[in-house]
Design a protein around this motif. Structure first.
Motif, short mmCIF file in Angstrom:
data_model
loop_
_atom_site.label_atom_id
_atom_site.label_comp_id
_atom_site.label_asym_id
_atom_site.label_seq_id
_atom_site.Cartn_x
_atom_site.Cartn_y
_atom_site.Cartn_z
N VAL A 29 24.17 3.51 -20.95
CA VAL A 29 25.19 3.37 -19.90
C VAL A 29 24.53 3.12 -18.55
CG1 VAL A 29 26.80 4.75 -18.51
CG2 VAL A 29 27.04 4.68 -20.98
N PRO A 30 24.89 2.03 -17.87
CA PRO A 30 24.33 1.76 -16.53
C PRO A 30 25.18 2.43 -15.45
CG PRO A 30 25.65 -0.09 -17.22
CD PRO A 30 25.77 0.94 -18.31
N SER A 31 24.64 2.52 -14.26
CA SER A 31 25.42 3.15 -13.20
C SER A 31 26.52 2.22 -12.67
CB SER A 31 24.51 3.61 -12.05
OG SER A 31 23.73 2.54 -11.61
N VAL A 32 26.32 0.90 -12.85
CA VAL A 32 27.36 -0.08 -12.49
C VAL A 32 27.50 -1.06 -13.64
CG1 VAL A 32 28.12 -1.83 -10.84
CG2 VAL A 32 26.64 0.04 -10.06
N GLU A 33 28.72 -1.32 -14.07
CA GLU A 33 28.91 -2.28 -15.16
C GLU A 33 30.25 -2.98 -15.00
OE1 GLU A 33 29.44 -0.58 -19.14
OE2 GLU A 33 29.91 1.35 -18.22
N TRP A 34 30.40 -4.08 -15.74
CA TRP A 34 31.68 -4.76 -15.82
C TRP A 34 32.40 -4.25 -17.06
CZ3 TRP A 34 35.15 -6.93 -13.02
CH2 TRP A 34 36.19 -7.65 -13.62
N ASP A 35 33.59 -3.70 -16.89
CA ASP A 35 34.39 -3.20 -17.99
C ASP A 35 35.27 -4.35 -18.48
OD1 ASP A 35 36.32 -2.11 -19.62
OD2 ASP A 35 36.75 -0.40 -18.33
N ALA A 36 34.82 -4.97 -19.57
CA ALA A 36 35.53 -6.16 -20.07
C ALA A 36 36.88 -5.80 -20.67
CB ALA A 36 34.67 -6.87 -21.11
N VAL A 37 37.04 -4.57 -21.14
CA VAL A 37 38.33 -4.16 -21.73
C VAL A 37 39.40 -4.08 -20.63
CG1 VAL A 37 39.56 -2.30 -22.91
CG2 VAL A 37 37.23 -2.91 -23.62
N HIS A 38 39.04 -3.44 -19.53
CA HIS A 38 40.03 -3.24 -18.47
C HIS A 38 39.86 -4.24 -17.32
CE1 HIS A 38 39.70 0.69 -20.57
NE2 HIS A 38 41.00 0.54 -20.56
N GLU A 39 38.86 -5.10 -17.46
CA GLU A 39 38.60 -6.16 -16.48
C GLU A 39 38.50 -5.59 -15.06
OE1 GLU A 39 41.48 -9.24 -17.41
OE2 GLU A 39 39.97 -10.11 -18.73
N ARG A 40 37.63 -4.61 -14.96
CA ARG A 40 37.37 -3.96 -13.68
C ARG A 40 35.91 -3.54 -13.62
NH1 ARG A 40 42.41 -3.78 -14.36
NH2 ARG A 40 43.87 -3.61 -12.62
N ILE A 41 35.46 -3.27 -12.39
CA ILE A 41 34.14 -2.69 -12.24
C ILE A 41 34.22 -1.23 -12.67
CG2 ILE A 41 32.33 -2.07 -10.59
CD1 ILE A 41 33.28 -4.46 -8.87
N LYS A 42 33.19 -0.80 -13.39
CA LYS A 42 33.15 0.60 -13.83
C LYS A 42 31.88 1.22 -13.27
CE LYS A 42 33.53 3.10 -18.22
NZ LYS A 42 33.61 2.86 -19.68
N LEU A 43 32.06 2.34 -12.60
CA LEU A 43 30.93 3.03 -11.99
C LEU A 43 30.66 4.32 -12.75
CD1 LEU A 43 32.06 2.72 -8.25
CD2 LEU A 43 30.64 1.14 -9.58
N ASN A 44 29.42 4.50 -13.10
CA ASN A 44 28.99 5.73 -13.78
C ASN A 44 27.88 6.34 -12.94
OD1 ASN A 44 30.61 4.83 -16.14
ND2 ASN A 44 28.97 3.34 -16.39
N PRO A 45 28.22 6.94 -11.79
CA PRO A 45 27.19 7.35 -10.83
C PRO A 45 26.21 8.38 -11.38
CG PRO A 45 29.37 7.37 -9.82
CD PRO A 45 29.58 7.20 -11.29
N LEU A 46 26.63 9.13 -12.40
CA LEU A 46 25.75 10.17 -12.95
C LEU A 46 25.02 9.69 -14.21
CD1 LEU A 46 28.10 13.30 -12.60
CD2 LEU A 46 26.54 12.30 -10.92
#
Ligand code: SF4
Length: 239
Positions: free
Chosen positions: A154-171
């Motif tokens: 899991v990266p801290s920033v990714e493109w969520d292709a399912v929801h077509e949004r940026i996904k942030l995983n800061p931890l």
């Protein structure tokens, strides 16, 4: 202007070494009012909730109230509302979908088959999630690489292709100790089930305590033999 999807790679490069607070600060600035935290009220999400309250006067945090959460989870929600004064966005299942499910299959049909379990998760979680994300550009999660094999990359920033949004995983790169050090240092309210062997807390009938050494998500849907430990919120797009 590049689309948010195209911007993800740039953000990944720019923020590779950023702390969770630095990463959140950038997105709160670049997408004002359109960054929202998906909170399960678990330890990681409580850390992120606290961080957001220190970074913005108007943090957006939503909770998927499946109707089957533990009492301890509602208690930590109540405590957090009092402590932080956040107007949590609560998303409940669609009434008609839920009534049909229970009328046709009963209240605990998720134990009977994977198909039934997925249907329940769809009605109680993934459908409300779509509504929760409708007016945001980026959503924040508490996913960490250490939590399970599924989350190891899991990266801290990714493109969520399912929801077509940026996904942030800061931890994403944090350890369990870092999470609890932060909670203790900042007196963050936490779910007491974490002290009873529940590292991951979902719906009450579908979560149990784990033994030392077991996978972080081993207590989820434990009765399924060929099981996943993800419920669809963090799934990959089918190809
Ligand atoms: S975790 Fe269990 S109760 Fe909760 S939505 Fe999924 S199947 Fe239903």
């Amino acid at each position: 202007m590049p689309s948010p999807r195209d911007q993800v790679t740039t953000y990944q490069e720019r923020l590779a070494q950023a702390s969770p607070q630095e990463l959140l600060t950038v997105f709160l600035r670049d997408f004002p009012g359109q960054v929202t935290l998906a909170s399960s009220l678990g330890a990681e999400d409580q850390v992120l909730t606290h961080m957001l309250t220190t970074l913005t006067d108007a943090p957006r945090v939503f909770v998927l109230d499946t109707g089957r959460l533990h009492e301890e989870t509602y208690e930590v929600l109540h405590l957090s509302m009092k402590k932080y004064g956040i107007a949590y966005e609560l998303f409940a299942p669609d009434t008609q979908e839920l009534e049909k499910l229970i009328r046709e299959k009963g209240p605990n049909s998720f134990y009977e088959s994977v198909e039934n379990r997925k249907l329940c998760c769809a009605i109680r979680k993934t459908h409300p999630l779509k509504r929760a994300l409708a007016d945001c550009k980026a959503w924040v999660t508490g996913l960490r690489q250490e939590q399970s094999a599924n989350r190891a990359a899991v990266p801290s920033v990714e493109w969520d292709a399912v929801h077509e949004r940026i996904k942030l995983n800061p931890l994403a790169h944090w350890t369990n100790d870092q999470v609890w050090d932060y909670i203790n240092a900042h007196d963050v309210p936490f779910n007491y089930l974490h002290k009873k062997g529940y590292p991951s807390i979902g719906c009450a009938p579908c979560t149990r305590a784990i033994q030392p050494g077991e996978d972080f998500r081993a207590g989820r849907w434990w009765w399924e033999s060929d099981r996943t430990t993800e419920c669809g919120l963090h799934g990959k797009k089918e190809s």
